[in-house]
Write an enzyme that holds these catalytic residues in place. Structure first.
Site, PDB file in Angstrom:
ATOM      1  N   GLU A 238      32.431  44.655  38.194  1.00 38.29           N
ATOM      2  CA  GLU A 238      33.627  44.904  39.008  1.00 38.29           C
ATOM      3  C   GLU A 238      34.630  45.564  38.071  1.00 38.29           C
ATOM      4  O   GLU A 238      35.287  44.876  37.284  1.00 38.29           O
ATOM      5  CB  GLU A 238      34.191  43.588  39.563  1.00 38.29           C
ATOM      6  CG  GLU A 238      33.257  42.826  40.477  1.00 38.29           C
ATOM      7  CD  GLU A 238      33.180  43.428  41.868  1.00 38.29           C
ATOM      8  OE1 GLU A 238      33.951  44.343  42.193  1.00 38.29           O
ATOM      9  OE2 GLU A 238      32.311  42.992  42.646  1.00 38.29           O
ATOM     10  N   CYS A 272      43.440  46.184  40.485  1.00 38.09           N
ATOM     11  CA  CYS A 272      42.304  47.107  40.481  1.00 38.09           C
ATOM     12  C   CYS A 272      42.308  47.954  41.742  1.00 38.09           C
ATOM     13  O   CYS A 272      41.949  49.121  41.726  1.00 38.09           O
ATOM     14  CB  CYS A 272      41.000  46.338  40.348  1.00 38.09           C
ATOM     15  SG  CYS A 272      40.798  45.051  41.570  1.00 38.09           S
TER      16      CYS A 272
HETATM   17  P1  NAD Z   1      39.314  44.308  29.886  1.00 36.91           P
HETATM   18  O1  NAD Z   1      38.151  45.180  30.133  1.00 36.91           O
HETATM   19  O2  NAD Z   1      40.201  44.629  28.744  1.00 36.91           O
HETATM   20  O3  NAD Z   1      38.860  42.795  29.676  1.00 36.91           O
HETATM   21  C1  NAD Z   1      38.135  42.085  30.643  1.00 36.91           C
HETATM   22  C2  NAD Z   1      37.433  40.917  29.991  1.00 36.91           C
HETATM   23  O4  NAD Z   1      36.411  41.416  29.128  1.00 36.91           O
HETATM   24  C3  NAD Z   1      38.334  40.042  29.122  1.00 36.91           C
HETATM   25  O5  NAD Z   1      37.986  38.696  29.329  1.00 36.91           O
HETATM   26  C4  NAD Z   1      37.962  40.475  27.716  1.00 36.91           C
HETATM   27  O6  NAD Z   1      38.165  39.493  26.725  1.00 36.91           O
HETATM   28  C5  NAD Z   1      36.493  40.759  27.877  1.00 36.91           C
HETATM   29  N1  NAD Z   1      35.923  41.640  26.852  1.00 36.91           N
HETATM   30  C6  NAD Z   1      36.564  42.594  26.126  1.00 36.91           C
HETATM   31  N2  NAD Z   1      35.672  43.220  25.307  1.00 36.91           N
HETATM   32  C7  NAD Z   1      34.473  42.644  25.528  1.00 36.91           C
HETATM   33  C8  NAD Z   1      33.162  42.857  24.994  1.00 36.91           C
HETATM   34  N3  NAD Z   1      32.934  43.789  24.075  1.00 36.91           N
HETATM   35  N4  NAD Z   1      32.151  42.102  25.463  1.00 36.91           N
HETATM   36  C9  NAD Z   1      32.373  41.169  26.427  1.00 36.91           C
HETATM   37  N5  NAD Z   1      33.580  40.913  26.951  1.00 36.91           N
HETATM   38  C10 NAD Z   1      34.620  41.647  26.509  1.00 36.91           C
HETATM   39  O7  NAD Z   1      40.121  44.294  31.270  1.00 36.91           O
HETATM   40  P2  NAD Z   1      41.512  43.620  31.583  1.00 36.91           P
HETATM   41  O8  NAD Z   1      42.583  44.415  30.906  1.00 36.91           O
HETATM   42  O9  NAD Z   1      41.449  42.162  31.332  1.00 36.91           O
HETATM   43  O10 NAD Z   1      41.618  43.827  33.169  1.00 36.91           O
HETATM   44  C11 NAD Z   1      42.091  44.997  33.748  1.00 36.91           C
HETATM   45  C12 NAD Z   1      40.942  45.847  34.249  1.00 36.91           C
HETATM   46  O11 NAD Z   1      40.150  45.086  35.149  1.00 36.91           O
HETATM   47  C13 NAD Z   1      41.408  47.055  35.033  1.00 36.91           C
HETATM   48  O12 NAD Z   1      40.624  48.166  34.695  1.00 36.91           O
HETATM   49  C14 NAD Z   1      41.150  46.639  36.479  1.00 36.91           C
HETATM   50  O13 NAD Z   1      40.972  47.718  37.355  1.00 36.91           O
HETATM   51  C15 NAD Z   1      39.906  45.817  36.336  1.00 36.91           C
HETATM   52  N6  NAD Z   1      39.762  44.904  37.464  1.00 36.91           N
HETATM   53  C16 NAD Z   1      38.766  45.152  38.394  1.00 36.91           C
HETATM   54  C17 NAD Z   1      38.617  44.322  39.500  1.00 36.91           C
HETATM   55  C18 NAD Z   1      37.564  44.595  40.539  1.00 36.91           C
HETATM   56  O14 NAD Z   1      37.360  43.751  41.411  1.00 36.91           O
HETATM   57  N7  NAD Z   1      36.851  45.704  40.499  1.00 36.91           N
HETATM   58  C19 NAD Z   1      39.477  43.216  39.660  1.00 36.91           C
HETATM   59  C20 NAD Z   1      40.466  43.000  38.722  1.00 36.91           C
HETATM   60  C21 NAD Z   1      40.595  43.844  37.626  1.00 36.91           C
END
Ligand code: NAD
Length: 493
Positions: A238, A272
């Protein structure tokens, strides 16, 4: 978020004040492995319960969340800055999906008979959807309850144990949700939390869990997939979006403007499914822009009671917003309200941009701030082409009295709301997810339940086949009859 000197813990910083509002362990790969190990036996116990027993546990969890609402919304506000009333709305939506998952799991996932065929008439056939085992859920901070619960509720309702790694910006919210679950289902550690940043998340990907449910940015999603590919661990993705709102010539302009402003600016645009781009039929463009500007002027970012949106949660996101607005303005765009001068540390005021070229960053990349680009189109074909030109494909909104469904069908996105913003994400029986760079797989609805299971086919021979095909004892006569049957069944078109 800031790691402490020893790296064993990290601090959560308020985006509004910069003050430390929590300190959490930075779990190592060994910690994650031990947590997944504990989840293994809990998974066996949880999967052994009936759907009805699991539904009762999930219902108790719902009640725990409702009882703790005041505490939970304060925590959301202090960790990521969302106004308390918006946090309550987030909780309400999350609880709807949790309730649906618990109530519908038996019907969607339980065994059901399916018809066999003429050639397999002697077989009874059924399909069922057992849980995968232990699921890892990696969540973002922007909807720290709604978003992870979209995976947690469905993974748990399907009979999996879960290890949850919340965002390092909202670990307190994640830990709170897990503690509430453990009060509701105290027997075994069916839902556990690990806290930390990217390394903890990467360790969960490599821990041998049976699936990763990831919600976050597209860039991180690619890293998660790469780590999971090492062990062929399946993933639900997602990811980010660049959602558009389309306004047709016959639309209710006031309602469309209201949806654009709420969809683009609420949660400071950190959604998102936020409206980031608007395409408006030229016949109503001027009237629409006037309405949007009027409404957006009433919205202010701050922390006092009068402010409708909070700060930008991640300090690094302010640089992204600055870059997108600068690029738009340098390339001929105009800010009707807001703009570069109205960005003060982590507080970004609503910014409405017009005349922005379609290949500028504010139109092509996820901005994740309280900004909107509004563009004029000659007709709905042009609007649809522009929406579909994005590499993202999460959701879209269409305002049209006569042609809403027709336009919706032509958009390459996972969900479309007609004459309302984002309604499809709040209807529990509808799936939610994206295409293209927005990811794949679905949460919510029947598809969301099946996402955390595998399809298991069972056939039972009711009587020996009159046409014994799968045996070395097959005769020439059987071959001849089979050949004639195949011709009859498939060769007459
Ligand atoms: P992010 O990608 O920075 O982090 C998301 C999660 O991934 C965090 O828990 C982070 O610690 C973890 N993470 C980071 N690097 C990692 C790695 N190498 N391996 C495994 N896990 C890792 O995103 P964010 O800033 O927390 O959230 C915002 C983003 O999420 C935006 O792009 C938004 O559009 C998206 N989002 C999508 C949906 C959807 O339903 N499609 C819903 C909410 C948010």
């Amino acid at each position: 978020m800031a790691f402490t000197a020893d790296s064993l813990t990290f601090d959560v910083l308020s985006p509004a004040t910069g003050a430390v509002v929590g300190t959490f362990p930075s779990h190592t790969a060994d910690d994650v492995a031990a947590t997944v190990e504990r989840a293994r036996s809990a998974a066996v116990w949880w999967a052994g319960l009936s759907f009805a027993q699991r539904a009762k546990g999930l219902a108790r969890w719902r009640s725990e969340i409702v009882r703790g609402t005041d505490e939970l919304v304060e925590l959301i506000n202090s960790e990521m800055g969302k106004p308390v009333s918006d946090a309550k709305l987030e909780l309400a939506m999350a609880l709807e999906h949790l309730a649906w998952g618990g109530k519908n799991a038996a019907k969607v996932l339980g065994p059901r008979s399916v018809p066999s065929s003429l050639l397999t008439i002697n077989q009874a056939a059924s399909v069922e959807f057992p849980p995968l085992g232990v699921v890892g859920v990696i969540g973002p901070w922007n909807y720290p309850v709604f978003t992870p619960l979209s995976s947690l509720s469905f993974a748990l309702a399907a009979g999996n144990a879960v290890v949850f790694k919340p965002s390092e910006f909202t670990p307190g919210v994640g830990a709170w949700l897990v503690a509430a679950f453990q009060r509701a289902v105290p027997e075994h550690p069916v839902l556990q939390v690990v806290t930390g940043g990217a390394e903890t998340g990467a360790a969960l990907c490599r821990s041998g869990v049976d699936k990763i449910g990831f919600t976050g940015s597209t860039a991180t999603g690619k890293k998660v997939m790469a780590a999971c590919s090492e062990s062929l661990t399946p993933v639900l993705m997602e990811c980010g979006g660049k959602d558009a709102l389309i306004v047709d010539a016959d639309a209710d302009i006031e309602a469309a403007a209201d949806a654009a402003v709420w969809g683009g600016l609420s949660n400071a645009g950190q959604t998102c499914l936020a409206v980031e781009r608007v395409y408006v039929h030229e016949a109503v463009y001027d009237a629409f822009v006037t309405e949007v500007v009027k409404r957006a002027k009433a919205i202010r970012a701050g922390t006092d009671n009068g402010s409708k949106i909070g700060p930008i949660t991640m300090p690094s996101q302010v640089d992204v917003i600055l870059r997108h607005v600068t690029d738009a303005l340098e390339r001929g765009g105009r800010a009707l309200i807001g703009g570069l001068d109205t960005i003060d540390r982590q507080f970004v005021q609503p910014t409405i941009l017009v005349d922005v070229p379609e290949d500028s960053l504010a139109v092509t990349e996820e901005t994740f701030g309280p900004t909107l680009t509004v563009a004029k189109v000659a007709d709905m074909d042009e609007a649809i082409d522009r929406v579909n030109a994005s590499r993202y494909g999460l959701g879209a909104t269409v305002f049209s009295r006569a042609r809403g469904v027709e336009i919706a069908r032509r958009l390459r996105v996972g969900g479309v709301a007609i004459n309302a913003f984002v309604a499809y994400a709040t209807i529990p029986s509808l799936p939610l997810g994206g295409v293209g760079q927005s990811g794949f797989g679905r949460v919510h609805g029947p598809e969301g339940l099946k996402e955390f299971t595998y399809a298991k086919a069972i056939s039972r021979q009711r009587f020996p086949s009159p046409l014994a095909l799968t045996t070395f004892a097959r005769t020439e006569r059987t071959d001849a009859i089979a050949g004639a049957l195949v011709k009859l069944l498939h060769g007459r078109n």
